[in-house]
Design an enzyme around this catalytic site. Structure first.
Site, short mmCIF file in Angstrom:
data_model
loop_
_atom_site.label_atom_id
_atom_site.label_comp_id
_atom_site.label_asym_id
_atom_site.label_seq_id
_atom_site.Cartn_x
_atom_site.Cartn_y
_atom_site.Cartn_z
N LYS A 17 -58.16 5.11 -17.93
CA LYS A 17 -59.55 5.37 -18.34
C LYS A 17 -60.16 6.44 -17.44
O LYS A 17 -60.18 6.30 -16.22
CB LYS A 17 -60.38 4.08 -18.24
N ASP A 44 -70.44 7.14 -16.35
CA ASP A 44 -70.81 6.09 -17.29
C ASP A 44 -72.27 5.70 -17.10
O ASP A 44 -72.59 4.91 -16.21
CB ASP A 44 -69.88 4.88 -17.08
N LYS A 99 -77.48 1.69 -18.43
CA LYS A 99 -77.38 0.86 -17.21
C LYS A 99 -78.67 0.96 -16.40
O LYS A 99 -79.39 1.96 -16.50
CB LYS A 99 -76.22 1.40 -16.34
N ASP A 130 -65.85 6.04 -12.55
CA ASP A 130 -65.36 5.39 -13.77
C ASP A 130 -64.15 6.11 -14.39
O ASP A 130 -63.69 5.74 -15.46
CB ASP A 130 -66.51 5.27 -14.78
N ASP A 143 -72.08 0.42 -23.68
CA ASP A 143 -71.60 0.43 -22.30
C ASP A 143 -70.18 -0.12 -22.18
O ASP A 143 -69.53 0.03 -21.16
CB ASP A 143 -72.57 -0.36 -21.42
N ARG A 190 -62.94 0.43 -23.09
CA ARG A 190 -61.97 -0.14 -24.04
C ARG A 190 -61.86 0.71 -25.30
O ARG A 190 -60.81 0.75 -25.93
CB ARG A 190 -62.35 -1.59 -24.35
N1 BES Z 1 -67.53 1.13 -16.10
C1 BES Z 1 -68.06 -0.14 -16.44
C2 BES Z 1 -67.44 -1.25 -15.61
C3 BES Z 1 -68.09 -1.53 -14.30
C4 BES Z 1 -69.30 -2.19 -14.26
C5 BES Z 1 -67.48 -1.19 -13.14
C6 BES Z 1 -69.89 -2.49 -13.06
C7 BES Z 1 -68.06 -1.49 -11.93
C8 BES Z 1 -69.27 -2.14 -11.89
C9 BES Z 1 -67.79 -0.46 -17.91
O1 BES Z 1 -67.74 0.63 -18.76
C10 BES Z 1 -68.91 -1.32 -18.35
O2 BES Z 1 -70.02 -0.89 -18.34
N2 BES Z 1 -68.62 -2.56 -18.73
C11 BES Z 1 -69.60 -3.50 -19.14
C12 BES Z 1 -69.05 -4.24 -20.32
C13 BES Z 1 -70.06 -5.12 -20.98
C14 BES Z 1 -71.12 -4.30 -21.68
C15 BES Z 1 -69.35 -6.01 -21.99
C16 BES Z 1 -69.86 -4.44 -17.97
O3 BES Z 1 -68.91 -4.86 -17.33
O4 BES Z 1 -71.02 -4.69 -17.69
ZN ZN Z 2 -67.19 2.42 -17.90
ZN ZN Z 3 -69.71 1.16 -19.45
#
Ligand code: BES
Ligand code: ZN
Ligand code: ZN
Length: 496
Positions: free
Chosen positions: A265, A270, A277, A288, A347, A351
């Site tokens: 990825k 992000d 966010k 990211d 967000d 995936r």
């Molecule tokens: N890049 C983030 C994952 C992440 C979040 C890494 C916080 C480090 C700290 C990913 O793209 C993301 O935002 N995931 C969401 C998924 C959710 C919306 C189901 C998350 O983990 O909050």
């Molecule tokens: Zn992400």
């Molecule tokens: Zn995200």
């Protein structure tokens, strides 16, 4: 930094510092440490008796102008208890020694391995530790720490018969250490200095230099391939997406042999998209793209180590931005595989881009897949910043990866993938949805989503969201990118 094997006995080394290590035991003055004690007229025994030399993990005992030795300094590093000692501790203590001396403007030193430890494995661990430790996250600072970088280290103690082993370990350690720092440099870059296009240029330059085949797919090619999931994330940004394809082909590839697909990825920033966010801490989301940088680092090392299996690396890259054309919650997208996806949260974009990355890796011929991604905040809740979350569809393959992780001192922990979790991502309006329905298990839901696209191919997903970034420096590492999983994946692929 130059690292080389030194044949002369330690007592003859005229160096700014002679470094060795001490175990925490009833009498820490044993073996080579006893030899050092003898040369210095009982100095170490005295330090041990006074409690200044105990062998406790990463204790630093620095002696200036040690009598009886031509070295300007003698540094003894605590190696902890012998029962807990191994190449993981050796890697860390070598790195910690380098950072300790670097902080004192030492440019050159000799690292003396303990009696009976002059093996290839030890030379590799020491070399990896030194190279990793010499890296600083200060590329954009006017006053650079790396102006104080260590220039040269002599590896002492590998004399006579152990020399060949030492040389082998040193070469492998250098390749792996350099690969990790390549990854760290990319991950540390802020998003304005590393857009998907720039990342692609850097990947292309690396591949050409390493002698790997490389193809960069631009937005036109990506659209032709119908990578609808990747494009759905990219549409919110003015920066166009890229997909990097880097391929290593062994000299005499056997037909029918497994082909490893590494998918990383690489969201260069992000924001969350329309499901934006919170402002606090958002700056960290420049990391990211760590999964992609990990896989590129692995490829760089594999090019030099020349394993016997073919490896195809696919890195989908985009920004996740809330522009006027951004996708919105509820939008339905068609992935490259043909599966339809209901995007309930923009967000959960990692995936989405991995879905097309995995599909493409399979189309290119990958028979076993591994993806790495800073995928979920939920993995940080589950495992904190200590372990990588490991999800797999094939127990034998997953066990191999976990064994590789253990062998090279990277902490990884298996996570469940029961069929029950499949329900979480069942779509209401489309085949699947990109988040669960508030039932918890967020890291598993993310993994389940990617698995849909791996199909029957043995597949492993590494969630590195908690571990790819060090918020604080360690005695053996600068803060910032950790390059976690590079060592494990190199170990796995070269020992398959
Ligand atoms: N890049 C983030 C994952 C992440 C979040 C890494 C916080 C480090 C700290 C990913 O793209 C993301 O935002 N995931 C969401 C998924 C959710 C919306 C189901 C998350 O983990 O909050
Ligand atoms: Zn992400
Ligand atoms: Zn995200």
């Amino acid at each position: 930094m130059q690292i080389s094997l030194e044949a002369r006995p330690f007592a003859e080394l005229q160096t700014a510092a002679l470094v060795s290590y001490v175990f925490e035991e009833t009498d820490p003055v044993q073996g080579r440490v006893a030899e050092l004690d003898q040369k210095t007229g009982g100095l170490l025994r005295k330090l041990a008796q006074g409690g200044e030399l105990t062998g406790k993990t990463l204790e630093m005992t620095l002696v200036h102008a040690p009598a009886g030795l031509p070295a300007e300094r003698l540094l003894l590093v605590g190696a902890g208890k012998r029962e807990q000692y191994g190449s993981t501790q050796l890697r860390k203590l070598a790195g910690a020694a380098l950072r300790h001396l670097k902080g004192r403007s030492v440019k050159q030193f000799a690292f003396l391995v303990r009696e009976g430890e002059a093996t290839a494995e030890a030379a590799q661990a020491v070399t990896e530790g030194l190279i990793f430790a010499n890296f600083e996250s200060d590329k954009y600072k006017s006053e650079k720490k790396n102006g104080k970088e260590v220039d040269a280290v002599l590896l002492a103690g590998w004399d006579g018969e152990s020399r060949a082993a030492g040389e082998t370990g040193l070469q492998r350690g250098r390749i792996i250490g350099d690969a990790q720092n390549f990854t760290r440099d990319l991950v540390n870059e802020p998003s304005n200095k590393l857009t998907p296009r720039i990342l692609a240029e850097r990947a292309e330059a690396m591949a050409r230099e390493a002698g790997l085949a490389v193809e960069i797919l631009d937005e036109k090619k990506i659209a032709e391939l119908k990578m609808g999931a990747l494009l759905s994330v990219a549409q919110g940004s003015v920066e166009p997406p890229r997909v990097m394809v880097v391929t290593y082909t062994p000299a005499n590839a056997k037909p029918g042999a497994p082909v490893i697909g590494l998918v990383g990825k690489a969201v260069t920033f992000d924001t969350g998209g329309i499901s934006i966010k919170p402002a606090e801490g958002m700056e960290k989301m420049k990391y990211d793209m760590a999964g992609g940088a990990t896989m590129l680092g692995v490829m760089r090392a594999l090019a030099a180590l020349k394993p016997s299996v073919k490896v195809i690396c696919v890195v989908p890259s985009t920004e996740n931005m809330p522009g006027g054309k951004a996708q919105k919650p509820g939008d339905i997208q068609v992935a490259m595989s043909g599966k339809t996806i209901e995007v309930l949260n923009t967000d959960a974009e990692g995936r989405l881009i991995l879905a097309d990355g995995v599909t493409y890796a399979k189309q290119l011929g990958a028979t076993q897949l591994i993806d790495a991604a800073t995928l979920t905040g939920a993995i940080v809740v589950a495992l904190a910043n200590v372990n990588v979350g490991v999800f797999g569809s094939d127990q034998a393959f997953t066990d191999k990866l976990l064994a590789s992780a253990k062998a090279c001192g990277e902490k990884m922990w298996p996570m469940p993938m029961d069929d029950e979790y499949r329900e979480f991502i069942k779509g209401t309006m489309a085949d699947i949805q990109n988040i669960g329905s508030g039932k918890g298990g967020g890291a598993i839901t993310g993994a389940m989503f990617i698995k849909e696209f791996a199909g029957d191919a043995p597949w492993i997903h590494l969630d590195i969201a908690g571990t790819a970034w060090l918020d604080e420096a360690k005695p053996w590492a600068a803060k910032g990118a950790s390059a976690v999983a590079v060592r494990t994946l190199v170990e796995l692929v070269t020992k398959l």
